[in-house]
Structures are given as structure tokens and as C-alpha cells.
Design a protein around this motif. Structure first.
Motif, PDB file in Angstrom:
ATOM      1  N   GLU A  20      33.111  36.057  37.918  1.00  0.00           N
ATOM      2  CA  GLU A  20      33.676  36.579  36.668  1.00  0.00           C
ATOM      3  C   GLU A  20      34.645  37.729  36.961  1.00  0.00           C
ATOM      4  O   GLU A  20      35.751  37.797  36.418  1.00  0.00           O
ATOM      5  CB  GLU A  20      32.503  37.054  35.787  1.00  0.00           C
ATOM      6  CG  GLU A  20      32.814  37.260  34.338  1.00  0.00           C
ATOM      7  CD  GLU A  20      33.439  36.032  33.677  1.00  0.00           C
ATOM      8  OE1 GLU A  20      34.417  36.253  32.948  1.00  0.00           O
ATOM      9  OE2 GLU A  20      32.982  34.881  33.921  1.00  0.00           O
ATOM     10  N   LEU A  21      34.230  38.623  37.856  1.00  0.00           N
ATOM     11  CA  LEU A  21      35.065  39.774  38.216  1.00  0.00           C
ATOM     12  C   LEU A  21      36.273  39.326  39.045  1.00  0.00           C
ATOM     13  O   LEU A  21      37.385  39.838  38.879  1.00  0.00           O
ATOM     14  CB  LEU A  21      34.238  40.805  38.988  1.00  0.00           C
ATOM     15  CG  LEU A  21      33.183  41.516  38.135  1.00  0.00           C
ATOM     16  CD1 LEU A  21      32.014  41.997  38.976  1.00  0.00           C
ATOM     17  CD2 LEU A  21      33.816  42.697  37.393  1.00  0.00           C
ATOM     18  N   LYS A  23      37.797  36.568  38.777  1.00  0.00           N
ATOM     19  CA  LYS A  23      38.761  35.946  37.855  1.00  0.00           C
ATOM     20  C   LYS A  23      39.759  36.987  37.340  1.00  0.00           C
ATOM     21  O   LYS A  23      40.961  36.739  37.258  1.00  0.00           O
ATOM     22  CB  LYS A  23      37.997  35.337  36.665  1.00  0.00           C
ATOM     23  CG  LYS A  23      38.384  33.896  36.395  1.00  0.00           C
ATOM     24  CD  LYS A  23      37.439  33.250  35.416  1.00  0.00           C
ATOM     25  CE  LYS A  23      37.883  33.485  33.986  1.00  0.00           C
ATOM     26  NZ  LYS A  23      36.875  33.104  32.998  1.00  0.00           N
ATOM     27  N   SER A  24      39.231  38.196  37.058  1.00  0.00           N
ATOM     28  CA  SER A  24      40.128  39.239  36.524  1.00  0.00           C
ATOM     29  C   SER A  24      41.154  39.652  37.587  1.00  0.00           C
ATOM     30  O   SER A  24      42.285  40.009  37.255  1.00  0.00           O
ATOM     31  CB  SER A  24      39.325  40.442  36.019  1.00  0.00           C
ATOM     32  OG  SER A  24      38.786  41.170  37.103  1.00  0.00           O
ATOM     33  N   ILE A  25      40.774  39.595  38.853  1.00  0.00           N
ATOM     34  CA  ILE A  25      41.731  39.939  39.917  1.00  0.00           C
ATOM     35  C   ILE A  25      42.823  38.867  39.980  1.00  0.00           C
ATOM     36  O   ILE A  25      44.014  39.168  40.051  1.00  0.00           O
ATOM     37  CB  ILE A  25      41.028  40.033  41.297  1.00  0.00           C
ATOM     38  CG1 ILE A  25      39.916  41.080  41.257  1.00  0.00           C
ATOM     39  CG2 ILE A  25      42.032  40.338  42.410  1.00  0.00           C
ATOM     40  CD1 ILE A  25      39.079  41.160  42.528  1.00  0.00           C
ATOM     41  N   TRP A  26      42.378  37.616  39.911  1.00  0.00           N
ATOM     42  CA  TRP A  26      43.347  36.509  39.998  1.00  0.00           C
ATOM     43  C   TRP A  26      44.312  36.567  38.809  1.00  0.00           C
ATOM     44  O   TRP A  26      45.500  36.313  38.955  1.00  0.00           O
ATOM     45  CB  TRP A  26      42.602  35.168  40.064  1.00  0.00           C
ATOM     46  CG  TRP A  26      42.543  34.613  41.455  1.00  0.00           C
ATOM     47  CD1 TRP A  26      43.094  33.445  41.873  1.00  0.00           C
ATOM     48  CD2 TRP A  26      41.924  35.203  42.610  1.00  0.00           C
ATOM     49  NE1 TRP A  26      42.855  33.270  43.219  1.00  0.00           N
ATOM     50  CE2 TRP A  26      42.149  34.330  43.708  1.00  0.00           C
ATOM     51  CE3 TRP A  26      41.221  36.390  42.849  1.00  0.00           C
ATOM     52  CZ2 TRP A  26      41.681  34.602  44.996  1.00  0.00           C
ATOM     53  CZ3 TRP A  26      40.750  36.647  44.129  1.00  0.00           C
ATOM     54  CH2 TRP A  26      40.985  35.771  45.179  1.00  0.00           C
ATOM     55  N   GLU A  27      43.772  36.936  37.659  1.00  0.00           N
ATOM     56  CA  GLU A  27      44.632  36.993  36.471  1.00  0.00           C
ATOM     57  C   GLU A  27      45.658  38.122  36.564  1.00  0.00           C
ATOM     58  O   GLU A  27      46.831  37.940  36.283  1.00  0.00           O
ATOM     59  CB  GLU A  27      43.775  37.149  35.208  1.00  0.00           C
ATOM     60  CG  GLU A  27      43.184  35.810  34.772  1.00  0.00           C
ATOM     61  CD  GLU A  27      42.032  35.968  33.782  1.00  0.00           C
ATOM     62  OE1 GLU A  27      41.361  34.953  33.530  1.00  0.00           O
ATOM     63  OE2 GLU A  27      41.806  37.085  33.280  1.00  0.00           O
ATOM     64  N   SER A  28      45.184  39.296  36.998  1.00  0.00           N
ATOM     65  CA  SER A  28      46.106  40.455  37.012  1.00  0.00           C
ATOM     66  C   SER A  28      47.004  40.463  38.250  1.00  0.00           C
ATOM     67  O   SER A  28      48.086  41.036  38.225  1.00  0.00           O
ATOM     68  CB  SER A  28      45.307  41.757  36.976  1.00  0.00           C
ATOM     69  OG  SER A  28      44.637  41.944  38.220  1.00  0.00           O
ATOM     70  N   LEU A  37      39.362  47.686  39.306  1.00  0.00           N
ATOM     71  CA  LEU A  37      37.974  47.453  39.721  1.00  0.00           C
ATOM     72  C   LEU A  37      37.475  48.536  40.678  1.00  0.00           C
ATOM     73  O   LEU A  37      36.306  48.920  40.637  1.00  0.00           O
ATOM     74  CB  LEU A  37      37.809  46.059  40.349  1.00  0.00           C
ATOM     75  CG  LEU A  37      38.006  44.885  39.383  1.00  0.00           C
ATOM     76  CD1 LEU A  37      37.729  43.560  40.092  1.00  0.00           C
ATOM     77  CD2 LEU A  37      37.117  45.010  38.146  1.00  0.00           C
ATOM     78  N   GLU A 230      40.218  45.488  45.688  1.00  0.00           N
ATOM     79  CA  GLU A 230      39.628  45.048  44.420  1.00  0.00           C
ATOM     80  C   GLU A 230      38.525  44.008  44.659  1.00  0.00           C
ATOM     81  O   GLU A 230      37.533  43.968  43.941  1.00  0.00           O
ATOM     82  CB  GLU A 230      40.725  44.436  43.536  1.00  0.00           C
ATOM     83  CG  GLU A 230      41.732  45.453  43.016  1.00  0.00           C
ATOM     84  CD  GLU A 230      41.147  46.397  41.979  1.00  0.00           C
ATOM     85  OE1 GLU A 230      40.805  47.539  42.349  1.00  0.00           O
ATOM     86  OE2 GLU A 230      41.027  45.988  40.808  1.00  0.00           O
ATOM     87  N   ALA A 234      34.744  44.405  43.400  1.00  0.00           N
ATOM     88  CA  ALA A 234      34.114  43.405  42.515  1.00  0.00           C
ATOM     89  C   ALA A 234      32.700  43.085  42.999  1.00  0.00           C
ATOM     90  O   ALA A 234      31.748  43.047  42.209  1.00  0.00           O
ATOM     91  CB  ALA A 234      34.967  42.129  42.480  1.00  0.00           C
TER      92      ALA A 234
END
Ligand code: T4K
Length: 360
Positions: A20-21, A23-28, A37, A230, A234
Motif C-alpha cells: 500500500e505504501l 503504491k504511493s511511491i510509484w504514484e508520486s 514517507l 522512501e 515505507a
């Protein structure tokens, strides 16, 4: 043959929580440089521990180096010979000289009574180690340091979750440095952190961690690249949610080991004077031969204890001139850390303790 049981294994959060965490790295697309993070990991660790600030970095060795660099002085640093090599190499990489003070045979920490005789006009700091998460005699050490006008940097690599006199252990000394290595109570795979209550030191540590830059403009310190990524943060954020569980698990298993092995008066245990997180299970045997026999017997049943810390660091003559440290050298030969981690069952603990007793 049963599955191998290693001295330790990482305590890991469920993979979905890490994903889940991630995913936020891949998105940003933000992977490093004090990203969201890393900032969140620092904040959540501080909230958990009840401390104001932590400067995360890429490993515990570098945390020690950053702390020494932040002192802005070179000279002699008084430390323990009963430790992992990183305590000493961090001192030497920062162009300082390690000066050993022998340990207390009961607590296995630096003996405060022996510190003062090693202080010279070249001493810049004391770097005690909370060995195996067992709190040092902080009041005595800090009093000596104050009286001589020298700094204290605690090597708190093993001490996540430990308290001293009602306060988090990371609050003590000018700085306290911890490790978030895979083998530590809280892990980010690789990682480290420096804690200080001094805002100026905190700001300086952040500059050192980022090449010495001030506001991405001017270089104002002799810095290096000490940043945590990051991805590591995570892992740490997810694992932090399970730290209480991991600490409680170690405590219960430690107590069971002690209950069984305590039946034989030839085995001694580390004396806990204030607090410990029971992150390791060091057993002290009557001689080195017994240690070797226990290792052989346990290896035969696929169990892998470790000789933390052998040999005593003062005997690494390629690195430091040999100065005898009789207590540390003696303990180092007789100590063995038995497996202790969350993936073991209580039956594993009982089996290992039983197999150990059978050797004696
Ligand atoms: N100060 C002190 C007092 C320290 O003890 C340390 C590090 C430091 C400073 C420096 O912190 P870091 O720079 O490392 O963050 C380990 C660790 O590498 C080291 O962090 C630790 N202390 C030292 C005491 O022990 P080894 O030689 O035991 O690692 P290894 O690979 O043999 O691992 C032991 C067991 O752990 C293995 O049998 C299986 C398990 N394991 C290990 C790894 C790496 C896993 O299950 N997963 C893993 O990813 O050094």
C-alpha cells in the motif's frame, strides 16, 4: 530435518501493508531526498517513542558517523571493546581514535568506574553502547562527561523501545544513534537514526546527511550522502505498527529461556540494572570449550546461535593497537546468543534450551 532456526529474523508487517505504501511511491515518483514517507517515518517513530526529533539515515554505522561529524571535533573517543565492529569503524572513519574502557562483567556495558582514568586532554567524547538493549548506567556516564566538558554519543543500535528513569533512552546524551537493520527490533531493511534534543545539532545532522547543503544552495558542512530512501521508510512505517507485538514476543521468550537455562548454575545471564528490550538472548557459559560444544550440538539440529560479540574488538590488531581488556576478552570467549525472534515458537525455545542443557 527441521527448518533452520537462525539467531534472529526480521519482524515484518503483512506484505499488503507495505505494498500500500509502495503504491504511493510509484504514484508520486518520489523515491528519495527527504520525501514524504521519510518525513512520516521520522514523525511516527518520534510519536511512538515520545521524543521530539529523529534524523533518519541509511544505516546505523552512518548514524554514528553523522553524530561524530556533528560534534565538529577530532580526538579520542572512549568506547566499549564489547561491541560490533561498526562502533569502532565509525570513530575511525571520522578521523578519531577509539580508546577502550573495559566492561562490567555483569551488565556487559562499559564500566563507568573505569572511564575517568582514560580521559585525557585529547578526549572529545564518550561513546557507550547499550549492549543487547541493556541500558547503560547513564547518570554516572553523563555526570563524568559534564564534569570534564566532553560529549556523549550513545550507540543505541540495539536499544529500540528501552527506557531509562521513565524517559525514552534515545533522549540521553548529546546524541543517541540507532540502527534499523533487518536484524534489529524495528527494521527498514537497512537504516539508522540519530536523536538529539539540541535543535542546532538536529539541523546540522540534516545538513550532513544531505551533502552539507543548506537549502539546496550553499555547502555549509562537510557532509555526505546519508539519506534514507522512501522505499526503506515505507518498510519502517509498516513495521512500526507491529513493534509492540515484537517487543512483547521477545520478552516472553527471553523469560522462558531464562527459566529453563537458569536450572543450571553454570550458565549466567546479563544483569539488567534498569531496562532492556530483550532483543538478544546472550548466555554466558563457564568456558569457551562449552560454547563450542553448544554450537556444535545446536548446529546438528539445524539451529544457528551466534557469538555476538567475539572476538573482543580491542583484539582486532589490524585496526587498533592491542590494549588488554581482560573482562571483555573473557566474556567474548564465553558468550553465545541463542536464537530469539518472532518467527520461533515457544516449543523452539524449549527445544533449544533443552539441547543446550544436554551439553553441560
Ligand atoms: N552498533 C552496534 C552495537 C551494532 O550491533 C551495529 C550493528 C551497529 C552499530 C551498526 O548498525 P548497522 O550499520 O548495521 O545498521 C548483524 C548486522 O548486520 C548488524 O546490523 C548488527 N549490528 C550486528 C550485530 O549483526 P550479522 O553478521 O549477524 O548478519 P547476518 O547476515 O549473519 O544475519 C544474522 C541472522 O539474521 C542470519 O542468520 C539470518 C537473519 N537475517 C539476516 C539478514 C541480513 C535475516 O533473516 N534477514 C536478513 O536480511 O550482522
Amino acid at each position: 530435518m527441521r527448518k533452520p532456526i537462525y539467531v534472529t529474523m526480521p519482524s515484518l508487517a503483512p506484505l499488503e501493508e507495505v505494498n500500500e505504501l509502495m503504491k504511493s511511491i510509484w504514484e508520486s515518483g518520489i523515491m528519495t531526498h527527504n520525501g514524504p514517507l521519510v518525513q512520516r517515518f521520522e514523525k511516527e517513530v518520534c510519536e511512538y517513542l515520545g521524543v521530539p526529533k529523529m534524523v533518519s539515515c541509511c544505516n546505523g554505522t552512518l548514524a554514528l558517523q553523522m553524530a561524530i561529524k556533528a560534534l565538529g571535533k577530532t580526538g579520542e573517543i572512549i568506547t566499549s571493546p564489547f561491541t560490533f565492529i561498526a562502533t569502532i569503524s565509525s570513530i575511525m572513519w571520522e578521523h578519531c581514535t577509539p580508546v577502550f574502557v573495559d566492561i562490567d562483567p555483569e551488565t556487559l556495558n562499559i564500566d563507568p568506574k573505569k572511564i575517568e582514568e582514560k580521559i585525557t586532554c585529547h578526549t572529545v567524547a564518550i561513546m557507550p553502547v547499550h549492549v543487547f538493549g541493556n541500558a547503560c548506567e547513564i547518570d554516572d556516564i553523563d555526570e563524568i562527561a559534564k564534569r570534564h566538558g566532553i560529549s556523549v554519543i550513545y550507540d543505541a543500535a540495539h536499544a529500540m523501545g528501552v527506557h531509562y528513569k521513565g524517559r525514552c533512552i534515545m533522549e540521553y546524551g548529546d546524541m543517541s544513534c540507532t540502527s534499523f537493520h533487518a536484524t534489529k527490533m524495528l527494521n527498514t531493511a537497512e537504516g539508522g537514526g540519530v536523536f538529539t534534543l539540541n535543535d542546532e545539532l538536529d539541523a546540522k545532522l540534516r545538513r550532513i546527511r544531505f551533502f552539507g547543503f543548506e537549502n539546496h544552495a550553499d555547502i555549509v558542512e562537510d557532509g555526505f550522502n546519508g539519506k534514507m530512501t522512501e522505499v526503506h521508510a515505507a518498510v519502517g512505517i509498516a513495521n512500526l505498527r507491529y513493534l509492540d507485538k515484537a517487543l512483547a514476543d521477545r520478552k516472553t521468550k527471553y523469560a522462558r529461556y531464562k527459566e529453563i537455562l537458569g536450572q543450571n548454575s553454570d550458565i549466567r545471564f546479563q544483569k539488567i540494572t534498569s531496562d532492556c528490550n530483550f532483543s538478544y538472548f546472550p548466555a554466558i557459559f563457564k568456558d569457551e570449550n562449552t560454547v563450542l560444544k553448544v554450537i556444535e550440538a545446536l548446529n546438528a539440529v539445524n539451529v544457528f546461535p551466534r557469538r555476538y560479540f567475539f572476538p573482543s574488538v580491542n583484539t582486532f590488531s589490524k585496526l587498533v593497537p592491542y590494549v588488554p581488556m581482560p573482562v571483555s576478552e573473557d566474556i567474548a570467549k564465553r558468550v553465545l546468543c541463542l536464537p530469539l525472534h518472532i518467527r520461533m515458537t515457544m516449543e523452539d525455545v524449549e527445544m533449544i534450551a533443552g539441547a543446550t542443557l544436554d551439553v553441560l
